[in-house]
Design a protein around this motif. Sequence first.
Motif, PDB file in Angstrom:
ATOM      1  N   PHE A 354      26.556  42.596  44.330  1.00 24.92           N
ATOM      2  CA  PHE A 354      27.812  42.993  44.962  1.00 24.92           C
ATOM      3  C   PHE A 354      29.000  42.411  44.202  1.00 24.92           C
ATOM      4  O   PHE A 354      29.978  43.112  43.908  1.00 24.92           O
ATOM      5  CB  PHE A 354      27.806  42.505  46.415  1.00 24.92           C
ATOM      6  CG  PHE A 354      28.991  42.923  47.222  1.00 24.92           C
ATOM      7  CD1 PHE A 354      29.091  44.214  47.714  1.00 24.92           C
ATOM      8  CD2 PHE A 354      30.011  42.030  47.492  1.00 24.92           C
ATOM      9  CE1 PHE A 354      30.179  44.600  48.459  1.00 24.92           C
ATOM     10  CE2 PHE A 354      31.104  42.407  48.237  1.00 24.92           C
ATOM     11  CZ  PHE A 354      31.186  43.711  48.732  1.00 24.92           C
ATOM     12  N   LEU A 355      28.922  41.130  43.866  1.00 27.49           N
ATOM     13  CA  LEU A 355      30.020  40.466  43.177  1.00 27.49           C
ATOM     14  C   LEU A 355      30.210  41.027  41.774  1.00 27.49           C
ATOM     15  O   LEU A 355      31.343  41.340  41.366  1.00 27.49           O
ATOM     16  CB  LEU A 355      29.748  38.961  43.107  1.00 27.49           C
ATOM     17  CG  LEU A 355      30.799  38.110  42.385  1.00 27.49           C
ATOM     18  CD1 LEU A 355      32.126  38.173  43.127  1.00 27.49           C
ATOM     19  CD2 LEU A 355      30.318  36.665  42.260  1.00 27.49           C
ATOM     20  N   LEU A 356      29.131  41.177  41.039  1.00 26.59           N
ATOM     21  CA  LEU A 356      29.237  41.632  39.652  1.00 26.59           C
ATOM     22  C   LEU A 356      29.766  43.057  39.572  1.00 26.59           C
ATOM     23  O   LEU A 356      30.649  43.365  38.754  1.00 26.59           O
ATOM     24  CB  LEU A 356      27.868  41.530  38.981  1.00 26.59           C
ATOM     25  CG  LEU A 356      27.831  41.733  37.457  1.00 26.59           C
ATOM     26  CD1 LEU A 356      28.771  40.769  36.759  1.00 26.59           C
ATOM     27  CD2 LEU A 356      26.399  41.556  36.948  1.00 26.59           C
ATOM     28  N   LEU A 357      29.267  43.935  40.422  1.00 21.50           N
ATOM     29  CA  LEU A 357      29.734  45.319  40.411  1.00 21.50           C
ATOM     30  C   LEU A 357      31.188  45.408  40.865  1.00 21.50           C
ATOM     31  O   LEU A 357      31.976  46.179  40.298  1.00 21.50           O
ATOM     32  CB  LEU A 357      28.846  46.176  41.320  1.00 21.50           C
ATOM     33  CG  LEU A 357      27.421  46.441  40.810  1.00 21.50           C
ATOM     34  CD1 LEU A 357      26.593  47.135  41.889  1.00 21.50           C
ATOM     35  CD2 LEU A 357      27.441  47.282  39.539  1.00 21.50           C
ATOM     36  N   GLY A 358      31.562  44.621  41.877  1.00 27.64           N
ATOM     37  CA  GLY A 358      32.942  44.643  42.348  1.00 27.64           C
ATOM     38  C   GLY A 358      33.924  44.178  41.287  1.00 27.64           C
ATOM     39  O   GLY A 358      34.959  44.811  41.044  1.00 27.64           O
ATOM     40  N   VAL A 359      33.617  43.061  40.635  1.00 31.02           N
ATOM     41  CA  VAL A 359      34.501  42.537  39.586  1.00 31.02           C
ATOM     42  C   VAL A 359      34.591  43.513  38.425  1.00 31.02           C
ATOM     43  O   VAL A 359      35.680  43.757  37.877  1.00 31.02           O
ATOM     44  CB  VAL A 359      33.996  41.161  39.105  1.00 31.02           C
ATOM     45  CG1 VAL A 359      34.752  40.705  37.864  1.00 31.02           C
ATOM     46  CG2 VAL A 359      34.142  40.121  40.211  1.00 31.02           C
ATOM     47  N   ALA A 360      33.457  44.093  38.040  1.00 30.91           N
ATOM     48  CA  ALA A 360      33.466  45.048  36.928  1.00 30.91           C
ATOM     49  C   ALA A 360      34.296  46.278  37.262  1.00 30.91           C
ATOM     50  O   ALA A 360      35.041  46.796  36.415  1.00 30.91           O
ATOM     51  CB  ALA A 360      32.028  45.451  36.592  1.00 30.91           C
ATOM     52  N   GLY A 361      34.179  46.754  38.494  1.00 30.93           N
ATOM     53  CA  GLY A 361      34.953  47.927  38.891  1.00 30.93           C
ATOM     54  C   GLY A 361      36.443  47.675  38.876  1.00 30.93           C
ATOM     55  O   GLY A 361      37.230  48.492  38.381  1.00 30.93           O
ATOM     56  N   VAL A 362      36.866  46.521  39.400  1.00 28.89           N
ATOM     57  CA  VAL A 362      38.287  46.174  39.402  1.00 28.89           C
ATOM     58  C   VAL A 362      38.801  46.021  37.978  1.00 28.89           C
ATOM     59  O   VAL A 362      39.870  46.536  37.616  1.00 28.89           O
ATOM     60  CB  VAL A 362      38.521  44.880  40.209  1.00 28.89           C
ATOM     61  CG1 VAL A 362      39.960  44.392  40.033  1.00 28.89           C
ATOM     62  CG2 VAL A 362      38.230  45.108  41.679  1.00 28.89           C
ATOM     63  N   ALA A 363      38.042  45.316  37.131  1.00 27.30           N
ATOM     64  CA  ALA A 363      38.467  45.096  35.752  1.00 27.30           C
ATOM     65  C   ALA A 363      38.583  46.414  34.995  1.00 27.30           C
ATOM     66  O   ALA A 363      39.536  46.614  34.201  1.00 27.30           O
ATOM     67  CB  ALA A 363      37.475  44.166  35.050  1.00 27.30           C
ATOM     68  N   TRP A 364      37.659  47.329  35.206  1.00 29.30           N
ATOM     69  CA  TRP A 364      37.700  48.624  34.530  1.00 29.30           C
ATOM     70  C   TRP A 364      38.961  49.396  34.906  1.00 29.30           C
ATOM     71  O   TRP A 364      39.671  49.908  34.043  1.00 29.30           O
ATOM     72  CB  TRP A 364      36.450  49.431  34.874  1.00 29.30           C
ATOM     73  CG  TRP A 364      36.524  50.889  34.489  1.00 29.30           C
ATOM     74  CD1 TRP A 364      36.799  51.943  35.309  1.00 29.30           C
ATOM     75  CD2 TRP A 364      36.335  51.435  33.192  1.00 29.30           C
ATOM     76  NE1 TRP A 364      36.786  53.121  34.616  1.00 29.30           N
ATOM     77  CE2 TRP A 364      36.503  52.846  33.292  1.00 29.30           C
ATOM     78  CE3 TRP A 364      36.031  50.896  31.947  1.00 29.30           C
ATOM     79  CZ2 TRP A 364      36.372  53.701  32.213  1.00 29.30           C
ATOM     80  CZ3 TRP A 364      35.909  51.753  30.859  1.00 29.30           C
ATOM     81  CH2 TRP A 364      36.079  53.132  30.988  1.00 29.30           C
TER      82      TRP A 364
END
Length: 476
Positions: A354-364
């Motif tokens: 959850f954390l990794l996908l969320g951070v990656a989505g925001v950064a993208w």
Amino acid sequence: MSAEQVGFSLLMLAVLLYVGKWVRMHWRPAQQLFLPASILAGAVGLLLGPDVLGALARLIGGEGAPLSQGVIPQTMLDTWSKLPGLLINVVFATLLLGVPLPNFKRVWNLAGPQLAFGVTLGAGQYVIGILIVALILGPFFGVPLMAGALIEIGFEGGHGTAAGLQETFGELGFADGADLAVGMATVGVVSGIVFGIVLINWGVRRGKSAVLDQSVGSIPHDQRRGLVAQENRPVPAGNMTVRAESIEPLTLHFAFIAMAILVGLGILEAMAWVESVTWGAGDNGVELLGAVPLFPLAMIGGLVVQQVLTRFDKNNLLDRDLMLRIQGFALDILIAAAIASLSLTVIADHFVAFLLLGVAGVAWNIGMFLWLAPRFIPKYWFERGIGDIGQSMGVTATGLILMKIADPDNRTPAYEAFGYKQMVFEPFFGGGLITGLALPIIYNFGPWPLFAAMLALVVLGLGSGLFYFGRLKHDD
């Protein structure tokens, strides 16, 4: 579950929505973040449920302690958990009802750059998500490969799409994915508003804004509280296209929505039948279309009903503003119910994913806004791009909020371009056909066919934006 239990559950959900509005009016952080009352209502329900208040009571007094299951009974949570899957059909059926098709050339010239930008953002969310799951979360944490679609489902699709796919997640053996998607949608909405306001302040200070010359702190207090100033009332909720003694206008518009959903259901059944006699036939058949949810096809049904009305209804019975009120009503209930019935245990069990996908989505999304938007959109890139960032992280409403802040007097073509872009974009991403097909495709064929298709769309979006749209000079 009795009808009385269902009715009482709906009444309590309505009370939670009022509580959410009260919090928005009186709690300053909620005003600064422009958090919708529906999200606040869902959060209050979640806090009072077994995963927060109940867990705290069990921690202090053991399993048999008072309030060990919270103050919201399980029957109520069960009722709330069913609502999003039904109401998302209403939300999507209303998207194109009352929206006339504009001139294609104007759509192309005005919305083309934003469509290229939006496709790059949406398809890229699949590319990033699939890579993270296939290379990290799957091999090392045992996360199902279908989690690669969670960023786009939660960010582009939002709470409605995430909750609407609950049954699909369950049928494909990833029931936890529904709660993760709703949680991802909450991250997207909050991040979209927070980072959107940060970007607006940054743009004002750096001279990127074409219309603002001061901080967003000048937003009126009533607007921050989510109120219409008394001197600006009454604001009509819609037009009376028929006399109430013949039929209530709200009833008539509900009938239009029902017809749209039924058309979508007919399309879904036809698709399932075609599949059953072709590639899905036999013991070794592949079920692809049978797992597609109803709501993206309800949107197509809305388009069909709208075209029929445009051709044959000489009295203009359908009012777009009233349709938007129905859509908003369904969406408020949907969001509050989805968040209140969210399982925090599931998110805790998959916290790394959850954390990794969320951070990656925001950064993208933020990275693409800062780098691509000024290169894709020839004029007013900041005001127009900020709406796409809000929409790509927290659905259309967030995009509209950020555009209202960035362009409060509607001095740029941001709203018009955004609306045209959404007409082409939404049938495919953010709950459209691609979103509906993503999970069945990954389940049946693995992640790489979808990865290849989305990577091709990213390349297409980049190429058209950088080498065609970005070089156009518009007077708009």
